[in-house]
Write a protein that holds these residues in place. Structure first.
Motif, PDB file in Angstrom:
ATOM      1  N   LYS A 221       0.833  -1.214   0.000  1.00 31.67           N
ATOM      2  CA  LYS A 221       0.000   0.000   0.000  1.00 31.67           C
ATOM      3  C   LYS A 221       0.864   1.259   0.000  1.00 31.67           C
ATOM      4  N   GLY A 222       1.956   1.170  -0.746  1.00 29.21           N
ATOM      5  CA  GLY A 222       2.825   2.319  -0.944  1.00 29.21           C
ATOM      6  C   GLY A 222       3.970   2.447   0.030  1.00 29.21           C
ATOM      7  N   TYR A 223       3.917   1.761   1.172  1.00 26.02           N
ATOM      8  CA  TYR A 223       4.928   1.938   2.208  1.00 26.02           C
ATOM      9  C   TYR A 223       5.917   0.776   2.237  1.00 26.02           C
ATOM     10  N   CYS A 224       7.165   1.107   2.530  1.00 30.04           N
ATOM     11  CA  CYS A 224       8.261   0.144   2.439  1.00 30.04           C
ATOM     12  C   CYS A 224       8.529  -0.530   3.786  1.00 30.04           C
ATOM     13  N   SER A 225       8.997  -1.753   3.690  1.00 30.88           N
ATOM     14  CA  SER A 225       9.603  -2.416   4.847  1.00 30.88           C
ATOM     15  C   SER A 225      11.065  -2.695   4.527  1.00 30.88           C
ATOM     16  N   ASP A 226      11.836  -2.995   5.578  1.00 34.02           N
ATOM     17  CA  ASP A 226      13.273  -3.245   5.405  1.00 34.02           C
ATOM     18  C   ASP A 226      13.739  -4.063   6.605  1.00 34.02           C
ATOM     19  N   MET A 227      14.353  -5.195   6.358  1.00 35.07           N
ATOM     20  CA  MET A 227      14.900  -5.999   7.451  1.00 35.07           C
ATOM     21  C   MET A 227      16.077  -6.818   6.957  1.00 35.07           C
ATOM     22  N   THR A 228      16.978  -7.149   7.861  1.00 32.61           N
ATOM     23  CA  THR A 228      18.110  -8.029   7.554  1.00 32.61           C
ATOM     24  C   THR A 228      18.246  -9.057   8.660  1.00 32.61           C
ATOM     25  N   ARG A 229      18.432 -10.297   8.242  1.00 34.66           N
ATOM     26  CA  ARG A 229      18.806 -11.353   9.169  1.00 34.66           C
ATOM     27  C   ARG A 229      19.970 -12.112   8.552  1.00 34.66           C
ATOM     28  N   THR A 230      20.910 -12.506   9.408  1.00 31.98           N
ATOM     29  CA  THR A 230      22.059 -13.296   8.983  1.00 31.98           C
ATOM     30  C   THR A 230      21.986 -14.640   9.688  1.00 31.98           C
ATOM     31  N   VAL A 231      21.922 -15.702   8.905  1.00 28.42           N
ATOM     32  CA  VAL A 231      21.840 -17.055   9.464  1.00 28.42           C
ATOM     33  C   VAL A 231      23.128 -17.804   9.120  1.00 28.42           C
ATOM     34  N   TYR A 232      23.277 -18.999   9.678  1.00 32.74           N
ATOM     35  CA  TYR A 232      24.501 -19.769   9.442  1.00 32.74           C
ATOM     36  C   TYR A 232      24.144 -21.149   8.908  1.00 32.74           C
ATOM     37  N   LEU A 233      24.796 -21.542   7.827  1.00 31.53           N
ATOM     38  CA  LEU A 233      24.660 -22.891   7.295  1.00 31.53           C
ATOM     39  C   LEU A 233      25.774 -23.740   7.877  1.00 31.53           C
ATOM     40  N   GLY A 234      25.413 -24.755   8.626  1.00 35.79           N
ATOM     41  CA  GLY A 234      26.398 -25.574   9.322  1.00 35.79           C
ATOM     42  C   GLY A 234      26.568 -25.088  10.753  1.00 35.79           C
ATOM     43  N   ARG A 235      27.741 -25.352  11.308  1.00 36.68           N
ATOM     44  CA  ARG A 235      28.031 -24.938  12.685  1.00 36.68           C
ATOM     45  C   ARG A 235      29.108 -23.852  12.659  1.00 36.68           C
ATOM     46  N   PRO A 236      28.846 -22.709  13.288  1.00 37.48           N
ATOM     47  CA  PRO A 236      29.816 -21.603  13.248  1.00 37.48           C
ATOM     48  C   PRO A 236      31.051 -21.877  14.089  1.00 37.48           C
ATOM     49  N   ARG A 237      32.153 -21.307  13.663  1.00 37.17           N
ATOM     50  CA  ARG A 237      33.384 -21.352  14.435  1.00 37.17           C
ATOM     51  C   ARG A 237      33.268 -20.376  15.610  1.00 37.17           C
ATOM     52  N   GLY A 293       9.837   4.974   4.705  1.00 35.73           N
ATOM     53  CA  GLY A 293       8.452   5.398   4.541  1.00 35.73           C
ATOM     54  C   GLY A 293       7.951   5.066   3.158  1.00 35.73           C
ATOM     55  N   LEU A 294       7.492   6.073   2.432  1.00 34.61           N
ATOM     56  CA  LEU A 294       7.109   5.866   1.040  1.00 34.61           C
ATOM     57  C   LEU A 294       8.324   5.513   0.182  1.00 34.61           C
ATOM     58  N   GLU A 295       9.503   5.872   0.654  1.00 37.35           N
ATOM     59  CA  GLU A 295      10.762   5.495   0.003  1.00 37.35           C
ATOM     60  C   GLU A 295      11.587   4.666   0.978  1.00 37.35           C
ATOM     61  N   ILE A 296      12.431   3.815   0.423  1.00 38.33           N
ATOM     62  CA  ILE A 296      13.202   2.910   1.273  1.00 38.33           C
ATOM     63  C   ILE A 296      14.288   3.655   2.040  1.00 38.33           C
ATOM     64  N   HIS A 297      14.832   4.723   1.469  1.00 36.55           N
ATOM     65  CA  HIS A 297      15.812   5.548   2.179  1.00 36.55           C
ATOM     66  C   HIS A 297      15.266   6.961   2.285  1.00 36.55           C
ATOM     67  N   GLU A 298      14.964   7.362   3.501  1.00 34.01           N
ATOM     68  CA  GLU A 298      14.477   8.702   3.777  1.00 34.01           C
ATOM     69  C   GLU A 298      15.288   9.275   4.944  1.00 34.01           C
ATOM     70  N   PRO A 299      15.275  10.604   5.118  1.00 37.76           N
ATOM     71  CA  PRO A 299      15.856  11.155   6.338  1.00 37.76           C
ATOM     72  C   PRO A 299      15.037  10.689   7.545  1.00 37.76           C
ATOM     73  N   PRO A 300      15.675  10.618   8.712  1.00 34.80           N
ATOM     74  CA  PRO A 300      17.041  11.039   9.020  1.00 34.80           C
ATOM     75  C   PRO A 300      18.033   9.904   8.799  1.00 34.80           C
ATOM     76  N   ARG A 301      19.326  10.253   8.808  1.00 40.20           N
ATOM     77  CA  ARG A 301      20.380   9.244   8.740  1.00 40.20           C
ATOM     78  C   ARG A 301      20.925   9.017  10.137  1.00 40.20           C
ATOM     79  N   ILE A 302      20.992   7.755  10.535  1.00 40.85           N
ATOM     80  CA  ILE A 302      21.537   7.394  11.839  1.00 40.85           C
ATOM     81  C   ILE A 302      23.019   7.122  11.641  1.00 40.85           C
ATOM     82  N   GLY A 303      23.839   8.144  11.835  1.00 40.38           N
ATOM     83  CA  GLY A 303      25.261   8.002  11.549  1.00 40.38           C
ATOM     84  C   GLY A 303      26.117   8.834  12.479  1.00 40.38           C
ATOM     85  N   THR A 304      27.411   8.655  12.368  1.00 40.00           N
ATOM     86  CA  THR A 304      28.373   9.364  13.219  1.00 40.00           C
ATOM     87  C   THR A 304      28.238  10.872  13.043  1.00 40.00           C
ATOM     88  N   GLY A 305      28.092  11.569  14.152  1.00 36.68           N
ATOM     89  CA  GLY A 305      28.063  13.026  14.120  1.00 36.68           C
ATOM     90  C   GLY A 305      26.762  13.637  13.664  1.00 36.68           C
TER      91      GLY A 305
END
Length: 356
Positions: A221-237, A293-305
């Motif tokens: 309905k016009g609004y974006c979602s965004d998520m990241t997950r990192t999984v492991y195949l096998g057993r991690p060191r 929001g309506l765009e995947i990258h909108e202000p504000p930016r969560i960054g240094t400084g």
């Protein structure tokens, strides 16, 4: 928007960015311009959108005007004849030199020099930063659909499948469950390729052992979602597991720092300080997050400084990561709605390390 114009002392406004037009009028077509004054407003588009504009633009104060003149040119000409509009503001960040030249050429010669005035900052963007209850409900729905997709793809992933096959299955299922589109090109990066922060899916097979980063979003309905997950195949060191736990701790710390009034730089530092203590600061090569929001990258930016202060109603991502070229990478990302008292996580998928 009119209150913004009054406060800024701007008698007329030309809006040409399509997401801004959608936000202000509801129109979703690909060719449009919106002109606003203190008394009236007009949406300009072409004959392809006659029926669509009539259906989508329901606000009685916005008049829809269909014509063969390019919409932005028609809007500029309309603004030039409105009573009390001695100049019209436009957003230079979304205007090309060629666009401005065409608009000026369409004006009477006496208005070409001073009628169009570049605004120091967008007047629409501050309104879009703060989502109202209806927008938050839509974004929550989009985020939860993303979580369902993650659960689904876990049952599909197996060594030997290509990254492209994983991305295709995820995107196909998203469409079946009602997504209008993906909000960006799906990232599926396996094994050493997980060290690429934007490792788009390739024909490479999934590693039999190693991290797999899945970064994706849908439009609902016009609004974006965004998520990241990192999984492991096998057993991690041991070093891989400890790196994952550090990233997770950093992500949780940054989410805990989210609240109205807190600066974006403070949220970034909450994540960065955890990785610094773990000796991983140099491996964190990007900002901690961004608005959505309506765009995947909108202000504000969560960054240094970054000194911008979070406001209730903003929706931001929190996504620290670490990357070791030729070895592996890890990123964990949630969408978080800013409230007066803290942050509400919209993406509820599990974040503890999943081993497949």
């Amino acid at each position: 928007m009119r209150r913004q114009l009054t406060r800024a002392g701007v008698p007329g406004l030309l809006v040409t960015r399509l997401p801004d037009i959608r936000y202000l009028s509801g129109f979703t077509g690909s060719s449009a311009a919106l002109a606003i004054t203190g008394r009236t407003a007009s949406l300009f588009t072409d004959g392809r959108y006659t029926a669509q504009a009539a259906e989508e633009v329901t606000a009685p104060q916005i008049k829809v005007q269909i014509g063969s003149t390019p919409p932005a040119v028609a809007a500029v000409q309309w603004l030039a004849v409105q009573r009390g509009v001695d100049f019209a503001g436009f957003d230079p960040a979304s205007t090309t030199v060629a666009d401005l030249g065409r608009w000026k050429a369409a004006l009477p010669s006496g208005l070409r020099r001073g009628f169009l005035s570049a605004l120091p900052a967008s007047l629409v963007e501050p309104l879009r930063r703060r989502k109202d209850d209806d927008e938050l409900a839509l974004m929550t729905e989009a985020a939860l659909l993303g979580c369902r997709l993650f659960d689904h793809i876990l049952s599909v992933i197996r060594p030997g499948l290509s990254e492209l096959e994983v991305a295709a299955e995820l995107e196909h299922q998203a469409r079946l469950w009602g997504a209008e589109a993906m909000s960006f090109e799906t990232i599926v990066a396996s094994g050493p390729r997980s060290a690429l922060p934007h490792g788009k899916a390739t024909a490479a097979p999934l590693a039999r052992r190693g991290f797999l980063t899945l970064d994706f979003g849908i439009i609902l309905k016009g609004y974006c979602s965004d998520m990241t997950r990192t999984v492991y195949l096998g057993r991690p060191r041991a070093n891989e597991r400890s790196a994952y736990e550090a990233v997770l701790e950093a992500q949780v710390a940054a989410i805990a720092a989210v609240a109205a009034g807190v600066s974006c730089g403070e949220v970034d530092e909450a994540a960065r300080s955890v990785l610094r203590k773990a000796g991983l600061a140099e491996a964190f090569s990007h900002s901690t997050g961004h608005g959505v929001g309506l765009e995947i990258h909108e202000p504000p930016r969560i960054g240094t400084g970054q000194t911008t202060r979070l406001e209730a109603g903003m929706v931001v991502t929190i996504e620290p990561g670490v990357y070791f070229a030729g070895q592996f990478g890890i990123r964990i990302e949630d969408m978080v709605a800013v409230t007066r008292n803290g942050g509400q996580v919209l993406t509820s998928a599990p974040k503890a390390l999943i081993e497949l």
